[in-house]
Motif scaffolding. Structure first.
Motif, PDB file in Angstrom:
ATOM      1  N   ARG A  28       0.886  -1.309  -0.123  1.00 33.23           N
ATOM      2  CA  ARG A  28      -0.232  -0.003   0.155  1.00 33.23           C
ATOM      3  C   ARG A  28       0.954   1.269   0.057  1.00 33.23           C
ATOM      4  O   ARG A  28       0.497   2.242  -0.698  1.00 33.23           O
ATOM      5  CB  ARG A  28      -0.861  -0.210   1.134  1.00 33.23           C
ATOM      6  N   MET A  29       1.872   1.165   0.815  1.00 30.82           N
ATOM      7  CA  MET A  29       3.111   2.352   0.717  1.00 30.82           C
ATOM      8  C   MET A  29       3.387   2.382  -0.522  1.00 30.82           C
ATOM      9  O   MET A  29       3.745   3.726  -1.074  1.00 30.82           O
ATOM     10  CB  MET A  29       3.891   2.231   1.979  1.00 30.82           C
ATOM     11  N   LEU A  30       4.142   1.492  -1.124  1.00 37.12           N
ATOM     12  CA  LEU A  30       4.825   1.409  -2.270  1.00 37.12           C
ATOM     13  C   LEU A  30       3.903   1.877  -3.443  1.00 37.12           C
ATOM     14  O   LEU A  30       4.218   2.692  -4.417  1.00 37.12           O
ATOM     15  CB  LEU A  30       5.464   0.097  -2.598  1.00 37.12           C
ATOM     16  N   LEU A  31       2.986   1.376  -3.387  1.00 37.43           N
ATOM     17  CA  LEU A  31       1.821   1.622  -4.764  1.00 37.43           C
ATOM     18  C   LEU A  31       1.328   3.059  -4.781  1.00 37.43           C
ATOM     19  O   LEU A  31       0.698   3.381  -5.728  1.00 37.43           O
ATOM     20  CB  LEU A  31       0.940   0.622  -4.843  1.00 37.43           C
ATOM     21  N   PHE A 111       2.713 -11.713 -13.964  1.00 38.42           N
ATOM     22  CA  PHE A 111       2.947 -11.683 -12.539  1.00 38.42           C
ATOM     23  C   PHE A 111       4.364 -11.056 -12.175  1.00 38.42           C
ATOM     24  O   PHE A 111       5.146 -10.901 -13.145  1.00 38.42           O
ATOM     25  CB  PHE A 111       3.061 -12.967 -12.189  1.00 38.42           C
ATOM     26  N   VAL A 112       4.574 -10.443 -10.996  1.00 33.84           N
ATOM     27  CA  VAL A 112       5.819  -9.950 -10.475  1.00 33.84           C
ATOM     28  C   VAL A 112       6.344 -10.759  -9.099  1.00 33.84           C
ATOM     29  O   VAL A 112       5.386 -10.942  -8.376  1.00 33.84           O
ATOM     30  CB  VAL A 112       5.542  -8.460 -10.622  1.00 33.84           C
ATOM     31  N   LEU A 113       7.447 -10.377  -8.854  1.00 36.60           N
ATOM     32  CA  LEU A 113       7.916 -10.954  -7.622  1.00 36.60           C
ATOM     33  C   LEU A 113       7.887  -9.866  -6.603  1.00 36.60           C
ATOM     34  O   LEU A 113       7.791  -8.725  -7.198  1.00 36.60           O
ATOM     35  CB  LEU A 113       9.456 -11.241  -7.887  1.00 36.60           C
ATOM     36  N   LYS A 114       7.522 -10.155  -5.391  1.00 39.40           N
ATOM     37  CA  LYS A 114       7.252  -9.176  -4.457  1.00 39.40           C
ATOM     38  C   LYS A 114       8.446  -8.192  -3.976  1.00 39.40           C
ATOM     39  O   LYS A 114       8.253  -7.104  -3.638  1.00 39.40           O
ATOM     40  CB  LYS A 114       6.765  -9.825  -3.059  1.00 39.40           C
ATOM     41  N   ASP A 115       9.859  -8.695  -4.270  1.00 37.64           N
ATOM     42  CA  ASP A 115      10.845  -7.923  -4.238  1.00 37.64           C
ATOM     43  C   ASP A 115      11.236  -7.194  -5.551  1.00 37.64           C
ATOM     44  O   ASP A 115      12.311  -6.673  -5.563  1.00 37.64           O
ATOM     45  CB  ASP A 115      11.979  -8.699  -3.744  1.00 37.64           C
ATOM     46  N   THR A 116      10.229  -6.829  -6.389  1.00 38.81           N
ATOM     47  CA  THR A 116      10.361  -5.997  -7.503  1.00 38.81           C
ATOM     48  C   THR A 116      10.631  -4.422  -7.140  1.00 38.81           C
ATOM     49  O   THR A 116       9.967  -4.140  -6.145  1.00 38.81           O
ATOM     50  CB  THR A 116       9.223  -6.177  -8.551  1.00 38.81           C
ATOM     51  N   PRO A 117      11.716  -3.906  -7.931  1.00 34.26           N
ATOM     52  CA  PRO A 117      11.812  -2.375  -7.339  1.00 34.26           C
ATOM     53  C   PRO A 117      10.526  -1.809  -7.395  1.00 34.26           C
ATOM     54  O   PRO A 117       9.796  -1.922  -8.248  1.00 34.26           O
ATOM     55  CB  PRO A 117      12.814  -2.036  -8.373  1.00 34.26           C
ATOM     56  N   PRO A 118      10.401  -0.796  -6.398  1.00 27.95           N
ATOM     57  CA  PRO A 118       8.908  -0.019  -6.321  1.00 27.95           C
ATOM     58  C   PRO A 118       8.660   0.440  -7.764  1.00 27.95           C
ATOM     59  O   PRO A 118       7.376   0.544  -7.974  1.00 27.95           O
ATOM     60  CB  PRO A 118       9.303   1.056  -5.324  1.00 27.95           C
ATOM     61  N   ALA A 119       9.374   1.214  -8.260  1.00 21.57           N
ATOM     62  CA  ALA A 119       9.116   1.891  -9.497  1.00 21.57           C
ATOM     63  C   ALA A 119       8.680   0.842 -10.688  1.00 21.57           C
ATOM     64  O   ALA A 119       7.700   1.100 -11.478  1.00 21.57           O
ATOM     65  CB  ALA A 119      10.091   2.707 -10.109  1.00 21.57           C
ATOM     66  N   ALA A 123       5.075   0.629 -12.256  1.00 17.32           N
ATOM     67  CA  ALA A 123       4.694   0.411 -13.765  1.00 17.32           C
ATOM     68  C   ALA A 123       4.051  -0.786 -14.159  1.00 17.32           C
ATOM     69  O   ALA A 123       3.264  -0.831 -15.127  1.00 17.32           O
ATOM     70  CB  ALA A 123       6.004   0.514 -14.299  1.00 17.32           C
ATOM     71  N   ALA A 124       4.126  -1.696 -13.674  1.00 18.08           N
ATOM     72  CA  ALA A 124       3.430  -3.091 -13.781  1.00 18.08           C
ATOM     73  C   ALA A 124       1.976  -3.125 -13.576  1.00 18.08           C
ATOM     74  O   ALA A 124       1.201  -3.532 -14.479  1.00 18.08           O
ATOM     75  CB  ALA A 124       4.094  -4.365 -13.070  1.00 18.08           C
ATOM     76  N   VAL A 125       1.647  -2.154 -12.529  1.00 19.91           N
ATOM     77  CA  VAL A 125       0.230  -2.257 -12.225  1.00 19.91           C
ATOM     78  C   VAL A 125      -0.560  -1.220 -13.298  1.00 19.91           C
ATOM     79  O   VAL A 125      -1.585  -1.603 -14.001  1.00 19.91           O
ATOM     80  CB  VAL A 125       0.023  -1.585 -11.003  1.00 19.91           C
ATOM     81  N   HIS A 126       0.341  -0.279 -13.744  1.00 13.70           N
ATOM     82  CA  HIS A 126      -0.285   0.716 -14.623  1.00 13.70           C
ATOM     83  C   HIS A 126      -0.273  -0.125 -16.005  1.00 13.70           C
ATOM     84  O   HIS A 126      -1.321   0.100 -16.856  1.00 13.70           O
ATOM     85  CB  HIS A 126       0.731   1.889 -14.928  1.00 13.70           C
ATOM     86  N   GLU A 127       0.643  -0.945 -16.333  1.00  9.39           N
ATOM     87  CA  GLU A 127       0.729  -1.677 -17.615  1.00  9.39           C
ATOM     88  C   GLU A 127      -0.537  -2.600 -17.859  1.00  9.39           C
ATOM     89  O   GLU A 127      -1.255  -2.669 -18.815  1.00  9.39           O
ATOM     90  CB  GLU A 127       2.116  -2.406 -17.842  1.00  9.39           C
ATOM     91  N   VAL A 128      -0.906  -3.137 -16.693  1.00  7.81           N
ATOM     92  CA  VAL A 128      -1.829  -4.039 -16.720  1.00  7.81           C
ATOM     93  C   VAL A 128      -3.208  -3.482 -16.734  1.00  7.81           C
ATOM     94  O   VAL A 128      -4.079  -3.896 -17.326  1.00  7.81           O
ATOM     95  CB  VAL A 128      -1.762  -5.058 -15.337  1.00  7.81           C
ATOM     96  N   ALA A 129      -3.243  -2.373 -16.092  1.00 15.45           N
ATOM     97  CA  ALA A 129      -4.342  -1.471 -16.029  1.00 15.45           C
ATOM     98  C   ALA A 129      -4.812  -1.118 -17.438  1.00 15.45           C
ATOM     99  O   ALA A 129      -5.972  -1.034 -17.878  1.00 15.45           O
ATOM    100  CB  ALA A 129      -4.351  -0.320 -15.142  1.00 15.45           C
ATOM    101  N   ALA A 130      -3.739  -0.791 -18.392  1.00 13.56           N
ATOM    102  CA  ALA A 130      -3.921  -0.528 -19.625  1.00 13.56           C
ATOM    103  C   ALA A 130      -4.101  -1.572 -20.594  1.00 13.56           C
ATOM    104  O   ALA A 130      -4.300  -1.167 -21.998  1.00 13.56           O
ATOM    105  CB  ALA A 130      -2.670   0.397 -20.127  1.00 13.56           C
ATOM    106  N   GLY A 131      -4.110  -2.942 -20.194  1.00 14.11           N
ATOM    107  CA  GLY A 131      -4.454  -3.902 -20.944  1.00 14.11           C
ATOM    108  C   GLY A 131      -3.310  -4.831 -21.616  1.00 14.11           C
ATOM    109  O   GLY A 131      -3.369  -5.655 -22.258  1.00 14.11           O
ATOM    110  N   ASP A 132      -2.029  -4.134 -21.021  1.00  9.42           N
ATOM    111  CA  ASP A 132      -0.723  -5.046 -21.518  1.00  9.42           C
ATOM    112  C   ASP A 132      -0.473  -6.063 -20.618  1.00  9.42           C
ATOM    113  O   ASP A 132      -1.031  -6.432 -19.595  1.00  9.42           O
ATOM    114  CB  ASP A 132       0.349  -3.966 -21.715  1.00  9.42           C
ATOM    115  N   HIS A 133       0.268  -6.881 -20.961  1.00  7.21           N
ATOM    116  CA  HIS A 133       1.256  -7.711 -19.959  1.00  7.21           C
ATOM    117  C   HIS A 133       2.214  -7.107 -18.886  1.00  7.21           C
ATOM    118  O   HIS A 133       2.853  -6.258 -19.613  1.00  7.21           O
ATOM    119  CB  HIS A 133       1.650  -8.956 -20.379  1.00  7.21           C
ATOM    120  N   ALA A 134       2.593  -7.912 -17.881  1.00  7.13           N
ATOM    121  CA  ALA A 134       3.700  -7.441 -17.198  1.00  7.13           C
ATOM    122  C   ALA A 134       4.305  -8.612 -16.550  1.00  7.13           C
ATOM    123  O   ALA A 134       3.604  -9.411 -15.803  1.00  7.13           O
ATOM    124  CB  ALA A 134       3.478  -6.375 -15.854  1.00  7.13           C
TER     125      ALA A 134
END
Length: 233
Positions: A28-31, A111-119, A123-134
């Motif tokens: 929640r803090m990172l996102l 899918f992404v690993l939980k230790d993925t860098p915050p940025a 970006a992964a959430v934005h990409e998925v929201a736009a209909g792309d894969h991450a």
């Protein structure tokens, strides 16, 4: 997977499900930063996914793959059956988790690993929201090895179905599908195959439509299920 969020991009609405309250607090803090997302609801198990998505109608469901009662695979199937427009992003601690592969086949956008860098996570959430894969880069490579290395005897029927599906494509569409399976973005596929980016996008759209697939991740899984010799790169 991109490292930056486009300036001025809208903030996706997110439902987050993870059975560890500390992980939820950290995410929640990172996102929730200036270029992040709006976490509109949280849950602690996959059995809450359908209810929370139905109540809050988020753009993205961010969900752990391993939970005590209902895992991320089952929850992905249930959510997409009820709300096919929501995008699902799976989080995992395990970078070679067979459950993740099944979640992708069930329609998760990535899918992404939980230790993925915050940025990169934002970006992964934005990409998925736009209909792309991450896909986290390390995870993409593991995904290729996991699926393409599966014994033929264990997936013979699946291999046959995948090869029959790919046979419906033109040779150029198969080339694009193989490049996608190697993890290439539209720009990377464009450079590899000497095509314009709009042409690559058109071929990807055609592959999705012909094969009844939801996203690029499912193209990659299909190519590797077919044990296509050109897919390993």
């Amino acid at each position: 997977m991109g490292d930056e969020v486009t300036a001025g991009a809208s903030r996706p609405r997110v439902v987050m499900i993870d059975d560890d309250p500390l992980v939820r607090a950290g995410l929640r803090m990172l996102l929730g930063g200036p270029d992040g997302v709006d976490v509109v609801a949280e849950g602690e198990d996959g059995d809450q996914a359908v209810e929370l998505v139905g109540r809050h109608r988020p753009d993205v469901l961010v969900m752990d793959v391993r939970m005590a009662r209902t895992d991320g695979v089952s929850a992905t199937r249930e959510v997409l059956a009820a709300y096919p427009d929501v995008q699902v992003l799976i989080l995992t601690t395990f970078d070679a988790d067979a459950l993740v592969l099944e979640a992708l086949r069930a329609g998760a956008r990535g899918f992404v690993l939980k230790d993925t860098p915050p940025a990169q996570l934002v970006a992964a959430v934005h990409e998925v929201a736009a209909g792309d894969h991450a896909l986290s880069p390390s995870v993409a490579a593991l995904l290729v090895r996991e699926v393409s290395g599966a014994p033929a005897a264990a997936g013979g029927e699946r291999t046959g179905r995948a090869r029959a599906a790919l046979a419906q494509l033109t040779e150029r569409e198969r080339e694009v599908a193989r490049a996608v399976a190697r993890g290439g973005s539209n720009a990377e596929v464009s450079r590899e195959l000497f095509l314009s980016v709009p042409t690559v996008k058109a071929h990807v759209s055609s592959v999705l439509a012909k094969l009844g697939l939801a996203n690029r991740v499912q193209i990659a899984l299909l190519v590797h299920d077919a044990q296509d010799g050109d897919a390993g790169g």
